[in-house]
Design an enzyme around this catalytic site. Sequence first.
Site, mmCIF file in Angstrom:
data_model
loop_
_atom_site.group_PDB
_atom_site.id
_atom_site.type_symbol
_atom_site.label_atom_id
_atom_site.label_comp_id
_atom_site.label_asym_id
_atom_site.label_seq_id
_atom_site.Cartn_x
_atom_site.Cartn_y
_atom_site.Cartn_z
ATOM 1 N N GLU A 147 -13.185 5.048 4.286
ATOM 2 C CA GLU A 147 -13.208 4.337 5.550
ATOM 3 C C GLU A 147 -14.364 4.736 6.453
ATOM 4 O O GLU A 147 -14.680 4.037 7.408
ATOM 5 C CB GLU A 147 -11.854 4.542 6.224
ATOM 6 C CG GLU A 147 -10.771 4.033 5.285
ATOM 7 C CD GLU A 147 -9.363 4.346 5.703
ATOM 8 O OE1 GLU A 147 -9.168 5.383 6.335
ATOM 9 O OE2 GLU A 147 -8.475 3.557 5.389
ATOM 10 N N ARG A 202 -9.427 -0.599 7.293
ATOM 11 C CA ARG A 202 -10.380 0.312 6.658
ATOM 12 C C ARG A 202 -10.804 1.445 7.600
ATOM 13 O O ARG A 202 -11.991 1.720 7.780
ATOM 14 C CB ARG A 202 -11.608 -0.418 6.148
ATOM 15 C CG ARG A 202 -12.262 0.375 5.027
ATOM 16 C CD ARG A 202 -13.341 -0.386 4.324
ATOM 17 N NE ARG A 202 -13.842 0.414 3.220
ATOM 18 C CZ ARG A 202 -14.228 -0.092 2.063
ATOM 19 N NH1 ARG A 202 -14.128 -1.378 1.849
ATOM 20 N NH2 ARG A 202 -14.691 0.673 1.118
ATOM 21 N N CYS A 203 -9.794 2.055 8.226
ATOM 22 C CA CYS A 203 -10.085 3.234 9.034
ATOM 23 C C CYS A 203 -8.795 3.988 9.207
ATOM 24 O O CYS A 203 -7.732 3.464 8.964
ATOM 25 C CB CYS A 203 -10.628 2.838 10.408
ATOM 26 S SG CYS A 203 -9.395 2.077 11.470
ATOM 27 N N GLN A 217 0.824 -1.203 0.000
ATOM 28 C CA GLN A 217 0.000 0.000 0.000
ATOM 29 C C GLN A 217 0.862 1.259 0.000
ATOM 30 O O GLN A 217 0.392 2.331 -0.320
ATOM 31 C CB GLN A 217 -0.935 0.011 1.226
ATOM 32 C CG GLN A 217 -2.010 -1.059 1.160
ATOM 33 C CD GLN A 217 -2.943 -1.058 2.357
ATOM 34 O OE1 GLN A 217 -3.125 -2.090 2.978
ATOM 35 N NE2 GLN A 217 -3.546 0.067 2.677
#
Lengths: 807, 287
Positions: A760, A384-385, A237
């Site tokens: 997110e 996902r945050c 990522q």
Amino acid sequence: MNDVTPTREQRTAALEGLGCKRKRVEDIRFTQGKGNYVDDVTLPGMLHGDFVRSPHAHARVKSINSEEAMKVPGVLAVITAETLKTVNLAWMPTLAGDVQMVLADGKVLFQNQEVAFVVATDRYAADDGVSKVVVEYEPLPPLIDPFKSMAPDAPVLREDLAGKTSGAHGPRKHHNHIFEWTVGDKELTDAAFKKADVTIKELISYHRTHPSPLETCQCVCSFDKVKAELTIWGTFQAPHVIRTVVSLIAKLPEQKIHVISPDIGGGFGNKVGAYPGYICAAVASIVTGKPVKWVEDRIENLTATSFARDYHMTTEIAATKDGRVMGLRVHVLADHGAFDACADPSKWPAGFFNIVTGSYDFPVAHLTVDGVYTNKAPGGVAYRCSFRVTEAAYCIERAMDILAQKLGMDPAELRLKNFIRREQFPYHSALGWEYDSGDYHAAMRKMMEVTDYAALRKEQASRRAAFKRGETREIMGLGVSFFTEIVGAGPSKNCDILGIAMFDSCEIRMHPTGAGIARMGTKSQGQGHETTWAQIIASEIGIPADNIMVEEGNTDTAPYGLGTYGSRSTPVAGAAIAMAARKIKAKAQMIAAYKLEVHEDDLEWDIDGFRVKGLPEKFMSMKDICWAAYNSVPPGMEPGLEAVSYYDPPNMTYPFGAYLCVMDIDVDTGVYKIRRFYALDDCGTRINPMIIEGQVHGGLTEAFAIAMGQEIRYDDGGNVVTGSFMDFFMPTAVETPHWETDFTVTPSPHHPIGAKGVGESPNVGGVPAFSNAVNDAFSFLGSTHIQMPHDYWRNWQAAKNLGAVAA
Amino acid sequence: MIPGTFSYHRPASVAEAINLLSTFGEEARPLAGGHSLIPMMKLRLATPGHLIDLHGVAGLTGIRRDDDKIVIGAMTTQQQLLASNEIRTALPILQEAAALIADPQVRYRGTLGGNVANGDPGNDMPALMLTLGATYRLEGPNGARNVAAGEFYQGAYFTALEPGEILTSITIPAPAAGHGYAYEKLKRKVGDYATAAAAVVLTMADGKVASCAIGLTNLHETPLLATDAANVVISTGLDAATLKQAAAAAEAIMSPAADARGPVEYRKHVGGVMVMRALQRAAGRAR
């Protein structure tokens, strides 16, 4: 003008810029099976590696015998910690300032920990070799419960830290203690609690789970012995960060390391950090001189690379009797597993958990976080945050419901009463953040109107009465959630990773024919950057998005960036794109002025070119300016049309939203049905509404999974009992509810295009909505808090504990 | 997730398959749909040296009526059960259960024979076979024999199959016309094994239960026939008290394992709930 001259609307539409529901350009290759993922990379002579893993959660490694493994046809090497010590790589630094074993060095500290790396000519031979490596273990008592980690007689997990009374984040209180992090004003908070009419206190746990992207973590490392260059294809990522980390720990010159992130099949935080597989594949390639591929399987992914959450939050709110919040006190016990491999900005051991005051105007607050070691896999990634924001949102949203219950107030009314008001922005929170913008009341009221919240509450009341009369075995819950996220890490004044400021970057190069390429420091894993980045450029410089190619993921060609996670791409890189485009536009204006023979200031921008003020027929399109940039620039100006921007954001952005979940639960089986789920998101300026909707759908689906059953659970012996998709809840289309999406728009005042980031938000806001619905359903039976995950048997257990099911 | 080395055989006849199984003995495993065996091999929990793929064996698929019996070839897939008019008419409960097995991809590959022969307590079809009084035809080196489904299951993954034997077909007596049926399966998600499931086949006369059989899935190391529970409901109108008694009688013979689906207490409780719901739904369908 004749009738074929496009109208202003047609010219704008042709750009497919901001606000356009442009179809995802990357899907052309994905839907045809023509994506190029790491496992598609095949190089001549490529070898394959696989791990011998520990069956024990805690054990001493007495010996490793690879004699039989080396006899397996095709097996070329068995790498152990002893091998890695010769190149000083038996341990590696983590992003959180700890160190982590690459391969077991003397002991193992979690089940499925990497013990040896078998390298072979094909994947089958590698696995055959793995099955022949004999490891002798002496089991040690495992430490699984984080609440027992700091007991005086708790087993010593990290023998390498013996005698170290302080770590990367200050003093350590115990041999299994990692850090204590404190924010806020203790004295003022204590005083607020003393004065309060009403207080609540609850242990709110957010269980351990896992991002589990469809594509697992993997890499191909290829070392060229002649050039002494290392090329790594990986599911990264943040490819540039990986390059720098590899350079620092492998002592290779950074220009001789090429990191390539090809197409990535989902990341969700799982692919930010560095894993033993990467190090072992790189070392194996350096040793053998051949490319080495390492591909994790699903069980390895779930059990070894980077869990998420595992926060145990003792939460207290002080309030007046009419429901105004006066103070917040939170203590977090953070279970980090065997090594602190949390992927947070370096100075933030608990991420941005101090956003825990949420959307509410708390005058004072005090937060302490204790990080501890246990015999579990390392990680603590932002699934996902933004960093630990979903934990914080869950904590405060659950606590507000508990307070509402205690006060006998409606949870929505309590929130409306305590929201930060629109005129208070920019708002300085009690725990140190400056919220950029928001209109919480408008969003909440819209949610309540669209869903007819009042009618739902009436229906719930009559259903509860019917349940009490024995006419139904179903109970109904309304889950209200109002979240404020903090994304876009981040300003260099407080955000860095290993000393590198968390800016991001964009390089735009326009070609003579009015087309161009944009290269980015970010890396899409499914977010659709190739589509949306071009839309920003299209609106900024008037070139159709279709004529802009977006390229990411190759550290040799992309400008340095910190990558994609924490919803930072739009707030940071999205700003860099706009700034780079504005540099292009500024030069274009000078060229246009020269060609139109006027002063720059006499020009005005008009959708896709410059027009002479007051002389509408004197116009030069951006397309024509691109051509001119390569043959007739003003005297003294360099030819060409390109720009680079490195954007250091002045502040984070603060997306928010109002969610409502309507749920029915059958108390006899614990089976729930999500009757309705409404999600209103405010992410500021909306770049591509279709992609936003897709992001919200995906994030809500993950939130649903987490709240309703998805967990990494260990038994008392430290064995993972949810290590495959049979038991780790990964919902299919059948289980996934229907999502209703909605929005308001409150632009970020400091972002060049006002965008805040959205990827997110639905996970952050969704989890409390589901959990609050379950808790709301049971509340009339006398419960205040039921821990997640809310799977069927636990719902039944709750009903039984509350006397709703006969024993 | 990479299996060990094995040899692959694709016999063309039952005799050839039996011969291969006899030759390689414990080293050999027959391969039907493969949904249980292949994952076990990938985890190296099963390491057969020889896989005997039955897909090339003639005569192992198909559904035919034989007087008052339905004969189903062992390699008949779940999808073929779902598509069969014969099954829809005579044995609709098989279609109801097949539709609850995993997803279409699995059902196109998974076979009835593999489902019943593997001895996995999580499989759905064995309890139905008990409920319907099915008989399995086993063929081996010493010839063919018929074994009642009720005699077949001895323990988790232990069955009456002798070394070298293959289950070749399943014979099911057609239930009475107008029978009521239901398969109630509680599962966490598509593709999961039952947390608890109950199969009911019954007939009604004058509003009372005339005959009844109840099968239970994944509530014991073998599929169960809940005979006492079935007896409880005979001659009743399935009032609430009777349903509760039937559930209690069924729960008395359940001994599920605690797993991620829930603790023993929960699995037994919902097992009872499935029995009650299946009885009610079956009675509603009976004519």
